[in-house]
Write a protein that holds these residues in place. Structure first.
Motif, PDB file in Angstrom:
ATOM      1  N   LEU A 111       0.834  -1.200   0.000  1.00 19.08           N
ATOM      2  CA  LEU A 111       0.000   0.000   0.000  1.00 19.08           C
ATOM      3  C   LEU A 111       0.871   1.254   0.000  1.00 19.08           C
ATOM      4  CD1 LEU A 111      -2.745   1.485   0.372  1.00 19.08           C
ATOM      5  CD2 LEU A 111      -2.418   1.203   2.848  1.00 19.08           C
ATOM      6  N   ILE A 112       1.908   1.245   0.806  1.00 17.84           N
ATOM      7  CA  ILE A 112       2.831   2.388   0.860  1.00 17.84           C
ATOM      8  C   ILE A 112       3.454   2.640  -0.509  1.00 17.84           C
ATOM      9  CG2 ILE A 112       5.044   3.177   1.804  1.00 17.84           C
ATOM     10  CD1 ILE A 112       4.243   1.677   4.408  1.00 17.84           C
ATOM     11  N   ASP A 113       3.920   1.577  -1.151  1.00 13.03           N
ATOM     12  CA  ASP A 113       4.530   1.711  -2.482  1.00 13.03           C
ATOM     13  C   ASP A 113       3.529   2.238  -3.497  1.00 13.03           C
ATOM     14  OD1 ASP A 113       6.909   0.769  -1.460  1.00 13.03           O
ATOM     15  OD2 ASP A 113       6.605  -1.287  -2.138  1.00 13.03           O
ATOM     16  N   PHE A 114       2.296   1.743  -3.421  1.00 11.99           N
ATOM     17  CA  PHE A 114       1.258   2.170  -4.365  1.00 11.99           C
ATOM     18  C   PHE A 114       0.984   3.668  -4.214  1.00 11.99           C
ATOM     19  CE2 PHE A 114      -3.109   3.032  -5.562  1.00 11.99           C
ATOM     20  CZ  PHE A 114      -3.263   2.353  -6.759  1.00 11.99           C
ATOM     21  N   CYS A 115       0.807   4.110  -2.982  1.00 14.82           N
ATOM     22  CA  CYS A 115       0.474   5.520  -2.758  1.00 14.82           C
ATOM     23  C   CYS A 115       1.641   6.455  -3.055  1.00 14.82           C
ATOM     24  CB  CYS A 115      -0.019   5.714  -1.327  1.00 14.82           C
ATOM     25  SG  CYS A 115      -1.635   4.965  -1.021  1.00 14.82           S
ATOM     26  N   ASP A 116       2.856   5.931  -2.967  1.00 12.62           N
ATOM     27  CA  ASP A 116       4.030   6.739  -3.324  1.00 12.62           C
ATOM     28  C   ASP A 116       4.025   7.119  -4.804  1.00 12.62           C
ATOM     29  OD1 ASP A 116       5.038   6.873  -0.793  1.00 12.62           O
ATOM     30  OD2 ASP A 116       6.488   5.244  -1.045  1.00 12.62           O
ATOM     31  N   GLY A 117       3.196   6.438  -5.596  1.00 12.97           N
ATOM     32  CA  GLY A 117       3.072   6.776  -7.012  1.00 12.97           C
ATOM     33  C   GLY A 117       2.238   8.021  -7.258  1.00 12.97           C
ATOM     34  N   TYR A 118       1.606   8.546  -6.200  1.00 10.07           N
ATOM     35  CA  TYR A 118       0.800   9.762  -6.285  1.00 10.07           C
ATOM     36  C   TYR A 118       1.536  10.900  -5.578  1.00 10.07           C
ATOM     37  CZ  TYR A 118      -3.372   7.068  -7.661  1.00 10.07           C
ATOM     38  OH  TYR A 118      -4.274   6.267  -8.312  1.00 10.07           O
ATOM     39  N   SER A 119       1.221  12.116  -5.950  1.00  5.50           N
ATOM     40  CA  SER A 119       1.675  13.262  -5.169  1.00  5.50           C
ATOM     41  C   SER A 119       1.022  13.179  -3.788  1.00  5.50           C
ATOM     42  CB  SER A 119       1.278  14.573  -5.848  1.00  5.50           C
ATOM     43  OG  SER A 119       1.878  14.676  -7.121  1.00  5.50           O
ATOM     44  N   GLN A 120       1.755  13.550  -2.760  1.00  5.84           N
ATOM     45  CA  GLN A 120       1.259  13.395  -1.396  1.00  5.84           C
ATOM     46  C   GLN A 120      -0.076  14.109  -1.185  1.00  5.84           C
ATOM     47  OE1 GLN A 120       4.221  14.121   1.583  1.00  5.84           O
ATOM     48  NE2 GLN A 120       2.777  14.092   3.272  1.00  5.84           N
ATOM     49  N   GLU A 121      -0.242  15.284  -1.786  1.00  2.00           N
ATOM     50  CA  GLU A 121      -1.478  16.050  -1.596  1.00  2.00           C
ATOM     51  C   GLU A 121      -2.667  15.434  -2.337  1.00  2.00           C
ATOM     52  OE1 GLU A 121       0.858  18.008  -4.982  1.00  2.00           O
ATOM     53  OE2 GLU A 121       1.263  17.123  -3.001  1.00  2.00           O
ATOM     54  N   ASN A 122      -2.406  14.447  -3.199  1.00  3.57           N
ATOM     55  CA  ASN A 122      -3.479  13.808  -3.961  1.00  3.57           C
ATOM     56  C   ASN A 122      -3.980  12.515  -3.324  1.00  3.57           C
ATOM     57  OD1 ASN A 122      -3.195  15.873  -5.736  1.00  3.57           O
ATOM     58  ND2 ASN A 122      -2.677  14.625  -7.518  1.00  3.57           N
ATOM     59  N   VAL A 123      -3.470  12.186  -2.149  1.00  2.40           N
ATOM     60  CA  VAL A 123      -3.898  10.987  -1.425  1.00  2.40           C
ATOM     61  C   VAL A 123      -4.526  11.413  -0.109  1.00  2.40           C
ATOM     62  CG1 VAL A 123      -3.170   8.823  -0.336  1.00  2.40           C
ATOM     63  CG2 VAL A 123      -2.058   9.597  -2.450  1.00  2.40           C
ATOM     64  N   VAL A 124      -5.743  10.927   0.143  1.00  7.07           N
ATOM     65  CA  VAL A 124      -6.396  11.162   1.432  1.00  7.07           C
ATOM     66  C   VAL A 124      -6.932   9.830   1.944  1.00  7.07           C
ATOM     67  CG1 VAL A 124      -7.024  13.526   0.830  1.00  7.07           C
ATOM     68  CG2 VAL A 124      -8.657  11.666   0.426  1.00  7.07           C
ATOM     69  N   CYS A 125      -7.176   9.752   3.242  1.00  9.80           N
ATOM     70  CA  CYS A 125      -7.599   8.494   3.848  1.00  9.80           C
ATOM     71  C   CYS A 125      -8.868   8.692   4.668  1.00  9.80           C
ATOM     72  CB  CYS A 125      -6.507   7.929   4.752  1.00  9.80           C
ATOM     73  SG  CYS A 125      -4.917   7.663   3.924  1.00  9.80           S
ATOM     74  N   ILE A 126      -9.809   7.775   4.513  1.00  7.83           N
ATOM     75  CA  ILE A 126     -10.972   7.691   5.396  1.00  7.83           C
ATOM     76  C   ILE A 126     -10.787   6.428   6.225  1.00  7.83           C
ATOM     77  CG2 ILE A 126     -13.485   7.493   5.553  1.00  7.83           C
ATOM     78  CD1 ILE A 126     -13.703   9.007   2.924  1.00  7.83           C
ATOM     79  N   VAL A 127     -10.722   6.586   7.542  1.00  6.27           N
ATOM     80  CA  VAL A 127     -10.211   5.531   8.410  1.00  6.27           C
ATOM     81  C   VAL A 127     -11.158   5.279   9.586  1.00  6.27           C
ATOM     82  CG1 VAL A 127      -8.159   4.728   9.659  1.00  6.27           C
ATOM     83  CG2 VAL A 127      -7.910   6.467   7.870  1.00  6.27           C
ATOM     84  N   ASP A 128     -11.328   4.017   9.936  1.00  3.05           N
ATOM     85  CA  ASP A 128     -12.047   3.671  11.163  1.00  3.05           C
ATOM     86  C   ASP A 128     -11.296   4.274  12.346  1.00  3.05           C
ATOM     87  OD1 ASP A 128     -13.106   2.405  13.460  1.00  3.05           O
ATOM     88  OD2 ASP A 128     -13.586   0.586  12.345  1.00  3.05           O
ATOM     89  N   GLU A 129     -11.997   5.041  13.176  1.00  4.74           N
ATOM     90  CA  GLU A 129     -11.339   5.721  14.289  1.00  4.74           C
ATOM     91  C   GLU A 129     -10.719   4.742  15.295  1.00  4.74           C
ATOM     92  OE1 GLU A 129     -14.353   8.119  16.061  1.00  4.74           O
ATOM     93  OE2 GLU A 129     -15.254   6.454  17.184  1.00  4.74           O
ATOM     94  N   PHE A 130     -11.075   3.478  15.213  1.00  2.28           N
ATOM     95  CA  PHE A 130     -10.482   2.451  16.074  1.00  2.28           C
ATOM     96  C   PHE A 130      -8.961   2.475  15.969  1.00  2.28           C
ATOM     97  CE2 PHE A 130      -8.673  -1.829  16.365  1.00  2.28           C
ATOM     98  CZ  PHE A 130      -9.112  -2.245  17.610  1.00  2.28           C
TER      99      PHE A 130
END
Length: 371
Positions: free
Chosen positions: A25-44
């Protein structure tokens, strides 16, 4: 690591299954500009601490994150509006990507958000429960609940990738762990007799407090492949995909009785009871040794995985009458003029779709789960 090349309708994307998919997942997201990746996450995951979560939080620290409760309260218009406002406030570009990290609620909500934000933006799913890995993360369904109707609002929308790290399954409580496995039992009973027999007496999966990584990887890989077999050429649920609804029509009647926002029965537990009803129905219709064997097998395997076979198996809750359950089913929004459509199993590993408009058969089926 196993990479499964998913094809759902016209969409194609990789599903990665391993015990270290966070790295991929880290490698995949590194293919995007940092500002173009956002996360919706379970608050757990914001509130708990272990080595896996620390690894995840290092990843999350790089990106803007919206934390939401993982319960059903997050699967409605309020959470949808909150997520859309957040995306507009942070100005996620249309060619950005939303990474959804959590169980089925977070995945379904995030997928619906991604499919409607700017008429569609990128989506990556990181399921963290047995239910989401085995079932909801595969197939392209999105949705939110509305006016007490499950997934009353939704779309079909494929992700760019799915990352399944089975280490998340080691942290689940026993009840949620087994409730998700019910989805695998369901698919094996309808489509793969050999897998159904393999799941029976599988000590490595039954060990709720000592779960084995290799067995979990095997189960998730098999479940992903068998679900893709059903949804690949039927993305909009017009044919073979309907087989995945085994146990759901009866089970949804039970869920309707208890209400959408309740803790009496997990979805997988309601499906388990629905499978008993469905097995009873085919036994009433066919009255054959094969259908009798199915009913016996279903009871045995569900008991092994700590899943209910009687509605009284879940203590301290009200019991509906058979009449109420029949009426719930008859009033189901999916009912047609021909009656209710059921997935039935003539013998383990095979399935048919059949209309039943005989109230006596339906009532007898519900009677099979009564104490």
């Amino acid at each position: 690591m196993t990479v499964i090349n998913a094809k759902v309708g016209s969409g194609k994307y990789p599903v990665l299954v391993s015990d270290n998919s966070i790295n991929e997942l880290i490698d995949f997201c590194d293919g995007y500009s940092q500002e173009n990746v956002v996360c919706i996450v379970d608050e757990f995951f914001k509130e708990n601490d272990n080595s896996l979560y620390n690894e995840l939080n290092i990843f999350l620290a790089k990106y803007k994150c919206l934390y939401l409760p993982g319960g059903l309260q997050s699967k409605g218009l309020e959470a949808y509006s909150l997520a859309m406002k957040w995306l507009l406030d942070i100005k996620l570009p249309r060619d950005g990507v939303i990474v959804a990290i959590g169980g089925g609620v977070i995945g379904d909500l995030s997928a619906f958000v991604a499919s409607t934000y700017m008429r569609g933006t990128g989506l990556v799913l990181v399921p963290t429960t047995t239910t989401s890995m085995i079932d909801s993360a595969i197939g392209g369904k999105t949705g939110i609940n509305f006016q007490d109707q499950v997934n009353a609002i939704g779309t079909y929308y494929n992700p760019k990738a799915v990352f399944m790290d089975v280490r998340f399954l080691l942290t689940l409580n026993t009840r949620d762990y087994f409730a998700g496995i019910c989805e695998a039992i369901k698919m094996s009973v309808t489509s793969d007799a050999a897998q159904a027999k393999k799941l029976l007496n599988n000590s490595t999966l039954l060990a709720s407090n000592n779960r084995e990584i290799a067995s979990l990887v095997d189960l998730v890989i098999w479940s992903t492949k068998i679900k893709l077999f059903h949804v690949g050429d039927d993305p909009n649920e017009k044919g073979i995909r309907l087989t995945l609804n085994y146990g759901h029509t009866f089970g949804q009647s039970i869920e309707t009785f208890y209400g959408l926002y309740q803790d009496h029965y997990r979805h997988g537990e309601a499906v388990a009871l629905g499978m008993i009803c469905a097995a009873s129905a085919i036994n009433s219709i066919n009255q054959s040794s094969l259908s009798s064997d199915l009913l016996d097998f279903t009871k045995k395997i569900l008991k092994q995985y700590n899943l209910p076979v009687l509605i009284s198996d879940q203590p301290d809750c009200l019991f509906p009458s058979v009449e109420v359950l029949v009426n719930n089913l008859i009033n189901d929004k999916k009912r047609t003029s021909q009656g209710n459509r059921f997935v039935l199993v003539p013998s383990i590993g095979t399935s048919i779709i059949q209309y039943i408009d005989n109230k006596k058969v339906i009532a007898s089926s519900f009677q099979s789960i009564m104490p």
